[in-house]
Design a protein around this motif. Structure first.
Motif, PDB file in Angstrom:
ATOM      1  N   GLN A 164      39.583  51.626  29.251  1.00  0.00           N
ATOM      2  CA  GLN A 164      40.348  50.540  28.634  1.00  0.00           C
ATOM      3  C   GLN A 164      41.096  49.682  29.652  1.00  0.00           C
ATOM      4  O   GLN A 164      41.142  48.460  29.532  1.00  0.00           O
ATOM      5  N   VAL A 165      41.705  50.314  30.643  1.00  0.00           N
ATOM      6  CA  VAL A 165      42.542  49.573  31.591  1.00  0.00           C
ATOM      7  C   VAL A 165      42.305  50.051  33.019  1.00  0.00           C
ATOM      8  O   VAL A 165      41.951  51.209  33.255  1.00  0.00           O
ATOM      9  N   ASP A 166      42.488  49.123  33.944  1.00  0.00           N
ATOM     10  CA  ASP A 166      42.608  49.452  35.352  1.00  0.00           C
ATOM     11  C   ASP A 166      44.056  49.164  35.739  1.00  0.00           C
ATOM     12  O   ASP A 166      44.629  48.167  35.300  1.00  0.00           O
ATOM     13  N   TRP A 167      44.672  50.041  36.528  1.00  0.00           N
ATOM     14  CA  TRP A 167      46.047  49.774  36.934  1.00  0.00           C
ATOM     15  C   TRP A 167      46.262  50.159  38.384  1.00  0.00           C
ATOM     16  O   TRP A 167      45.760  51.168  38.861  1.00  0.00           O
ATOM     17  N   GLN A 168      46.969  49.254  39.080  1.00  0.00           N
ATOM     18  CA  GLN A 168      47.305  49.452  40.475  1.00  0.00           C
ATOM     19  C   GLN A 168      48.820  49.615  40.603  1.00  0.00           C
ATOM     20  O   GLN A 168      49.582  48.851  40.005  1.00  0.00           O
ATOM     21  N   LEU A 169      49.213  50.599  41.372  1.00  0.00           N
ATOM     22  CA  LEU A 169      50.635  50.928  41.500  1.00  0.00           C
ATOM     23  C   LEU A 169      51.006  50.995  42.975  1.00  0.00           C
ATOM     24  O   LEU A 169      50.283  51.571  43.781  1.00  0.00           O
ATOM     25  N   TRP A 170      52.145  50.374  43.303  1.00  0.00           N
ATOM     26  CA  TRP A 170      52.693  50.457  44.658  1.00  0.00           C
ATOM     27  C   TRP A 170      53.949  51.327  44.612  1.00  0.00           C
ATOM     28  O   TRP A 170      54.900  51.018  43.899  1.00  0.00           O
ATOM     29  N   VAL A 171      53.941  52.429  45.355  1.00  0.00           N
ATOM     30  CA  VAL A 171      55.057  53.382  45.392  1.00  0.00           C
ATOM     31  C   VAL A 171      55.675  53.346  46.780  1.00  0.00           C
ATOM     32  O   VAL A 171      54.979  53.542  47.788  1.00  0.00           O
ATOM     33  N   TYR A 172      56.989  53.105  46.840  1.00  0.00           N
ATOM     34  CA  TYR A 172      57.654  53.004  48.137  1.00  0.00           C
ATOM     35  C   TYR A 172      57.608  54.334  48.879  1.00  0.00           C
ATOM     36  O   TYR A 172      57.876  55.396  48.320  1.00  0.00           O
ATOM     37  N   GLU A 173      57.280  54.235  50.138  1.00  0.00           N
ATOM     38  CA  GLU A 173      57.087  55.418  50.971  1.00  0.00           C
ATOM     39  C   GLU A 173      58.391  56.187  51.175  1.00  0.00           C
ATOM     40  O   GLU A 173      58.403  57.422  51.164  1.00  0.00           O
TER      41      GLU A 173
END
Length: 258
Positions: A184-193
């Motif tokens: 249904q969805v593609d999701w990209q996530l940026w997590v601070y190091e």
């Protein structure tokens, strides 16, 4: 002179190629599926251990209309959480503010602009509460699911493939770029190091015409806010009027309208 220029051109091409290779994600890193899940799991675990937190989401939500014209709607909301049972959401509007409370099994929606409110009993889980907001109040609140302590139990349904893209420099610091996919969805996530907290999220809705996207920016993380139970207890201001809604979806889970 012409011969000298011809000798310089290959060097310029080499320099351009080096710069391009330095800026693009490394393919070897982009194939580490397990690393993406590991980083996501650590973020979810962090939220499950926190007793109180607050954060603000800035959203740009794309919608495709019947004539295939894509338009983006920009909005924000702030979330305050205390324990596993108290939740308050502030929704700024052009002409005022709306508030949503979850306190001791009671949902309250308060429209400050018109000084009206409605309430309902609720005995479901936090994930079910989010679904009630979406189905009964038409509040999608994209991105709030990341703070759901039960998200870890849902990952197998949300992720059929994951990719660790690499480390990227954002205005607020270095972040891990993660990508997840399902039908249904593609999701990209940026997590601070440094903090392990989400910074940005992009959701692509593959089952909707036009493949609309929602872009989210998380800001103002506070994992030690000075909150107490009274902050989540709605007290109608003077002159506030109560209005009724059709029976909430929570009725099926033991809730009822009030």
């Amino acid at each position: 002179m012409k011969l000298g220029a011809l000798r310089v051109l290959p060097l310029l091409f080499i320099l351009v190629a080096i710069v391009w290779l330095e800026l693009r994600p490394h393919p070897a890193v982009a194939q580490k599926e397990d690393k993406a899940r590991q980083i996501l799991n650590k973020t979810i675990e962090k939220f499950s251990e926190i007793k109180a937190m607050s954060f603000t989401v800035y959203a740009s939500e794309e919608r495709i209309f019947k004539d295939r014209v894509p338009l983006n709607f920009v909005f924000e909301y702030t979330v305050n959480i205390l324990g596993h049972g108290d939740l308050k959401i502030d929704l700024p509007r052009p002409n005022g503010m709306s508030e949503i409370y979850l306190d001791d099994g009671i949902i309250t929606y308060f429209d400050k602009t018109r000084n009206i409110y409605t309430q309902g009993d609720f005995t479901g889980t936090s994930s079910e509460f989010i679904e009630v907001l979406r189905s009964d109040f038409q509040l999608t609140l994209p991105g709030i699911d990341l703070a759901n302590p039960e998200l870890g139990q849902m990952l197998d349904d949300l992720i059929t493939k994951s990719v660790y893209v690499g480390r990227e420099v954002l205005p607020e610091g270095v972040a891990h770029h993660l990508a997840f996919f399902n039908d249904q969805v593609d999701w990209q996530l940026w997590v601070y190091e440094d903090s392990g907290l989400p910074g940005y999220l992009i959701i692509t809705y593959k089952d909707l015409v036009g493949l609309p996207q929602t872009h989210l920016s998380y800001r103002g993380w506070n994992l030690e806010p000075q909150l107490n139970s009274e902050d989540f207890r709605f007290n109608p201001p003077e002159g506030a009027e109560r209005f009724s809604l059709p029976a909430l979806s929570a009725v099926e889970n033991g809730g009822s309208s009030r």
